[in-house]
Design a protein around this motif. Structure first.
Motif, mmCIF file in Angstrom:
data_model
loop_
_atom_site.group_PDB
_atom_site.id
_atom_site.type_symbol
_atom_site.label_atom_id
_atom_site.label_comp_id
_atom_site.label_asym_id
_atom_site.label_seq_id
_atom_site.Cartn_x
_atom_site.Cartn_y
_atom_site.Cartn_z
ATOM 1 N N ASP A 187 -2.859 1.201 -6.907
ATOM 2 C CA ASP A 187 -4.016 1.620 -6.122
ATOM 3 C C ASP A 187 -4.395 3.059 -6.484
ATOM 4 O O ASP A 187 -5.586 3.382 -6.559
ATOM 5 C CB ASP A 187 -3.729 1.517 -4.625
ATOM 6 N N THR A 218 -11.749 -11.355 -0.766
ATOM 7 C CA THR A 218 -10.438 -10.905 -0.313
ATOM 8 C C THR A 218 -9.803 -11.979 0.563
ATOM 9 O O THR A 218 -10.461 -12.937 0.972
ATOM 10 C CB THR A 218 -10.556 -9.602 0.509
ATOM 11 N N TYR A 256 -13.090 1.711 -3.045
ATOM 12 C CA TYR A 256 -11.805 1.011 -3.006
ATOM 13 C C TYR A 256 -11.110 1.242 -1.663
ATOM 14 O O TYR A 256 -10.572 0.310 -1.072
ATOM 15 C CB TYR A 256 -10.938 1.475 -4.178
ATOM 16 N N TYR A 281 -7.145 -4.634 -7.154
ATOM 17 C CA TYR A 281 -7.213 -5.129 -5.780
ATOM 18 C C TYR A 281 -6.563 -6.510 -5.671
ATOM 19 O O TYR A 281 -5.723 -6.746 -4.805
ATOM 20 C CB TYR A 281 -8.665 -5.184 -5.276
#
Length: 161
Positions: A60, A127, A155, A104
């Protein structure tokens, strides 16, 4: 197919952050989109190392490095005359956007596929919580429009959804 995808992404210019949670979006998983995104993400890793001396590790935290690279691209974009075409910008946006999407997906779950919004269809991710997003468009906007399209901020918002 590449020309088709570029054409679809030109229609994304008007998409806003609020579109992330638009309940009128539909999503269809597509394994071919995922394969394409995986290949483009590897292109991003290779390009970042070669052109920016940056190592992208899939974390990340590496999205901040992507933001740095896109910031440099934006500065170059503004100085070039003539400016790169939409198709030229999209070649970089697909790579960097795919990297963002793959980070992600691998770290938080999600599925690549086709998002349909207002009758337009384009590659994106859904997601685990059902939020649809399209990182190629965000990377494109960062290169062409500037810091108001910061991908690291984008993000972080995705992580909160």
């Amino acid at each position: 197919m590449r020309v088709f995808l570029v054409t679809l992404f030109m229609s994304l210019l008007s998409l806003s952050e609020s579109a992330l949670a638009n309940p009128k979006n539909t999503f269809s998983p597509d394994a071919n989109v995922q394969k394409m995104a995986e290949a483009y993400a590897q292109d991003c890793i290779d390009l970042s190392k070669k052109q920016f001396n940056m190592t992208l590790d899939g974390s990340d935290a590496s999205i901040a490095k992507v933001e740095e690279a896109l910031s440099l691209m934006h500065e170059s974009f503004l100085k070039m005359s003539p400016r790169p075409t939409e198709a030229q910008v999209m070649s970089f946006a697909k790579a960097f956007g795919s990297y963002i999407g793959e980070v992600y997906r691998k770290n938080h779950g999600g599925t690549w596929g086709i998002v349909t919004m207002d009758g337009e269809r384009f590659p994106g991710i859904q997601t685990k919580s059902g939020v649809n997003f399209w990182p190629w468009a965000r990377a494109r906007n960062r290169i062409m429009e500037g810091p108001e399209n910061n991908v690291a901020d984008y993000y972080r918002v995705l992580l909160e959804k």
